[in-house]
Design an enzyme around this catalytic site. Structure first.
Site, mmCIF file in Angstrom:
data_model
loop_
_atom_site.group_PDB
_atom_site.id
_atom_site.type_symbol
_atom_site.label_atom_id
_atom_site.label_comp_id
_atom_site.label_asym_id
_atom_site.label_seq_id
_atom_site.Cartn_x
_atom_site.Cartn_y
_atom_site.Cartn_z
ATOM 1 N N HIS A 109 0.841 -1.195 0.000
ATOM 2 C CA HIS A 109 0.000 0.000 0.000
ATOM 3 C C HIS A 109 0.870 1.236 0.000
ATOM 4 O O HIS A 109 1.858 1.320 0.721
ATOM 5 C CB HIS A 109 -0.971 0.020 1.183
ATOM 6 C CG HIS A 109 -0.324 -0.224 2.510
ATOM 7 N ND1 HIS A 109 0.029 -1.480 2.942
ATOM 8 C CD2 HIS A 109 0.047 0.642 3.489
ATOM 9 C CE1 HIS A 109 0.582 -1.378 4.147
ATOM 10 N NE2 HIS A 109 0.614 -0.106 4.494
ATOM 11 N N HIS A 118 0.990 5.150 0.877
ATOM 12 C CA HIS A 118 0.348 6.214 1.646
ATOM 13 C C HIS A 118 0.435 7.513 0.844
ATOM 14 O O HIS A 118 1.536 7.910 0.424
ATOM 15 C CB HIS A 118 1.078 6.440 2.968
ATOM 16 C CG HIS A 118 1.003 5.294 3.926
ATOM 17 N ND1 HIS A 118 0.143 5.273 4.991
ATOM 18 C CD2 HIS A 118 1.698 4.126 3.992
ATOM 19 C CE1 HIS A 118 0.308 4.155 5.682
ATOM 20 N NE2 HIS A 118 1.250 3.432 5.100
HETATM 21 P P1 AMP Z 1 1.534 0.403 7.389
HETATM 22 O O1 AMP Z 1 2.094 0.753 8.734
HETATM 23 O O2 AMP Z 1 2.278 1.058 6.268
HETATM 24 O O3 AMP Z 1 1.359 -1.096 7.204
HETATM 25 O O4 AMP Z 1 0.128 1.096 7.356
HETATM 26 C C1 AMP Z 1 -1.075 0.432 7.539
HETATM 27 C C2 AMP Z 1 -2.136 1.514 7.511
HETATM 28 O O5 AMP Z 1 -3.391 0.886 7.370
HETATM 29 C C3 AMP Z 1 -2.203 2.354 8.788
HETATM 30 O O6 AMP Z 1 -1.962 3.726 8.446
HETATM 31 C C4 AMP Z 1 -3.622 2.119 9.314
HETATM 32 O O7 AMP Z 1 -4.194 3.267 9.860
HETATM 33 C C5 AMP Z 1 -4.339 1.656 8.059
HETATM 34 N N1 AMP Z 1 -5.476 0.783 8.278
HETATM 35 C C6 AMP Z 1 -5.532 -0.312 9.063
HETATM 36 N N2 AMP Z 1 -6.754 -0.889 8.991
HETATM 37 C C7 AMP Z 1 -7.482 -0.119 8.133
HETATM 38 C C8 AMP Z 1 -8.810 -0.175 7.633
HETATM 39 N N3 AMP Z 1 -9.659 -1.151 8.016
HETATM 40 N N4 AMP Z 1 -9.224 0.767 6.775
HETATM 41 C C9 AMP Z 1 -8.369 1.755 6.398
HETATM 42 N N5 AMP Z 1 -7.105 1.860 6.817
HETATM 43 C C10 AMP Z 1 -6.659 0.942 7.678
#
Ligand code: AMP
Ligand code: ZN
Length: 140
Positions: A100, A102
């Site tokens: 993903h 950001h």
């Molecule tokens: P990372 O630390 O790069 O793996 O980021 C994961 C991101 O996913 C974090 O910024 C979370 O806030 C986001 N996240 C986790 N669960 C959800 C969800 N159900 N819907 C939207 N974002 C999410």
């Protein structure tokens, strides 16, 4: 689809999200805990883990969706700038093991520091560049 993966479940519509954009290969939706309002995640619809195993085709599609969405976030929330980032593996801060990007809108004076930096030590830059160039000789 990976049944244990929350982003696969969002792609499949089994978990709710604020969807912003979708095409055949990618989906963009609001991050549930934003750095700033409008913080968006761009994901491939195919499951993989991170930058190290995503296919070149999925990566290209995610990159193009990121470009499209960054422009819309910029205009939509009236941002002054946009940060684009990706965490790969746990020691780099990756929590969700589905690739993903950001996309984070930034505002003048918001004071957020995402990447603290330092100086190279004597000789460290030469040695580091040598190792990475050597790896490039053997990588695809
Ligand atoms: P990372 O630390 O790069 O793996 O980021 C994961 C991101 O996913 C974090 O910024 C979370 O806030 C986001 N996240 C986790 N669960 C959800 C969800 N159900 N819907 C939207 N974002 C999410
Ligand atoms: Zn997944």
């Amino acid at each position: 689809m990976n049944g244990d993966c929350i982003f696969c479940k969002i792609v499949a519509g089994e978990l709710p999200s604020h969807k912003l954009y979708e095409d055949g290969k990618t989906l963009a939706f609001l991050d549930i805990r934003p750095v700033n309002a409008g913080h968006t995640l761009v994901v491939p619809k195919n499951h993989s883990s991170n930058i190290f195993d995503i296919s070149p085709e999925d990566w290209a599609a995610v990159a193009e969706t990121t470009r499209i969405v960054a422009r819309a976030i910029d205009e939509g929330v009236g941002a002054d700038g946009v940060n684009i980032g990706m965490n790969n593996r746990e020691d780099a801060g990756q929590v969700v093991h589905h690739p993903h990007i950001h996309v984070i809108p930034r505002f003048k004076g918001d004071g957020i520091k995402l990447m603290p930096q330092r100086d190279y030590r004597e000789g460290e830059a030469d040695e580091t560049a040598r190792k990475i160039r050597a790896a490039l000789q053997t990588s695809t």
